[in-house]
Design an enzyme around this catalytic site. Structure first.
Site, PDB file in Angstrom:
ATOM      1  CG  ASP A   8      -0.355   0.263   2.521  1.00 24.67           C
ATOM      2  OD1 ASP A   8       0.889   0.362   2.594  1.00 24.67           O
ATOM      3  OD2 ASP A   8      -1.108   0.406   3.510  1.00 24.67           O
ATOM      4  CB  CYS A  65       0.950  -2.122   4.770  1.00 24.77           C
ATOM      5  SG  CYS A  65       0.728  -3.120   6.253  1.00 24.77           S
ATOM      6  CB  THR A  67       2.392  -1.913  11.006  1.00 21.26           C
ATOM      7  OG1 THR A  67       1.125  -2.340  10.471  1.00 21.26           O
ATOM      8  CG2 THR A  67       2.269  -0.512  11.570  1.00 21.26           C
ATOM      9  CG  HIS A  98      10.116 -24.460  12.740  1.00 23.69           C
ATOM     10  ND1 HIS A  98      10.335 -24.253  14.075  1.00 23.69           N
ATOM     11  CD2 HIS A  98      11.266 -25.014  12.252  1.00 23.69           C
ATOM     12  CE1 HIS A  98      11.563 -24.653  14.399  1.00 23.69           C
ATOM     13  NE2 HIS A  98      12.149 -25.108  13.309  1.00 23.69           N
ATOM     14  CG  HIS A 134       8.645 -28.465  11.899  1.00 22.48           C
ATOM     15  ND1 HIS A 134       8.268 -27.738  13.002  1.00 22.48           N
ATOM     16  CD2 HIS A 134       9.977 -28.689  12.025  1.00 22.48           C
ATOM     17  CE1 HIS A 134       9.332 -27.520  13.765  1.00 22.48           C
ATOM     18  NE2 HIS A 134      10.375 -28.090  13.202  1.00 22.48           N
TER      19      HIS A 134
HETATM   20  C1  RB5 Z   1      -1.637   3.079   6.447  1.00 25.45           C
HETATM   21  O1  RB5 Z   1      -1.591   4.309   7.056  1.00 25.45           O
HETATM   22  C2  RB5 Z   1      -1.385   1.969   7.440  1.00 25.45           C
HETATM   23  O2  RB5 Z   1      -2.474   1.843   8.291  1.00 25.45           O
HETATM   24  C3  RB5 Z   1      -1.104   0.672   6.727  1.00 25.45           C
HETATM   25  O3  RB5 Z   1      -0.015   0.836   5.863  1.00 25.45           O
HETATM   26  C4  RB5 Z   1      -0.754  -0.521   7.595  1.00 25.45           C
HETATM   27  O4  RB5 Z   1       0.264  -0.189   8.500  1.00 25.45           O
HETATM   28  C5  RB5 Z   1      -1.891  -1.162   8.255  1.00 25.45           C
HETATM   29  O5  RB5 Z   1      -1.761  -2.148   8.976  1.00 25.45           O
END
Ligand code: RB5
Length: 150
Positions: A8, A65, A67, A98, A134
């Site tokens: 994203d 993304c 996070t 695993h 596993h």
């Molecule tokens: C976008 O601002 C952010 O929420 C997205 O990239 C991601 O981190 C969501 O989990």
């Protein structure tokens, strides 16, 4: 091997570095977007990558993304997806050995680009261990998924 990539706006800055890695190893890939820094919904790209892996069109997926959390939550809603949220090399290696994970997700706002590329490298080039315990545990994940993911 063919890799599905989805990012994203929070992850787009790292996409080219991942593509460069894949091209340097002559690994095929499919870029499912996004293609600009405009704000967008990570769910769209997690869905596209997850479908590409589940259908067999791609062997593994890489999701980036801000996070890596939203991407991994969304991808793991698909039957057949084992998406590992990894911010270190040890986890990237262990989840292949695993868990036989088929998608890796991480956050471009969490780790630097060099580590992100190393994680992708480790993830795509580490085989499943194929050890009995596993296999048994991954099969049990699949059982849980079959019984609970309607
Ligand atoms: C976008 O601002 C952010 O929420 C997205 O990239 C991601 O981190 C969501 O989990």
């Amino acid at each position: 091997m063919k890799i599905a990539i989805g990012v994203d706006h929070g992850g787009i800055e790292y996409k080219q570095a991942v593509i460069d890695l894949l091209e340097s190893q002559n690994i095929e890939y499919k870029d499912f977007g996004c293609y600009s820094t405009d704000s967008c919904d990570y769910t769209e790209f997690a869905e596209k990558v997850a479908k590409a892996v589940v259908s067999g069109d791609c062997d593994k997926g890489v999701l980036i993304c801000g996070t890596g959390i939203g991407m991994s939550i969304a991808a793991n809603k698909f039957k057949g997806i084992r998406c590992a949220h990894c911010h270190d090399l040890f986890s990237a290696e262990m989840t292949r050995l695993h868990n036989n994970s088929n998608v890796v997700a991480f956050g471009a706002r969490v780790i630097d680009k060099d580590l992100a590329v190393k994680i992708v490298d480790k993830f795509i080039n580490t085989p499943f261990s194929n050890e009995e315990r596993h296999i048994r545990r991954v099969n049990d994940i699949i059982r849980i998924e079959t019984e609970n993911l309607k």
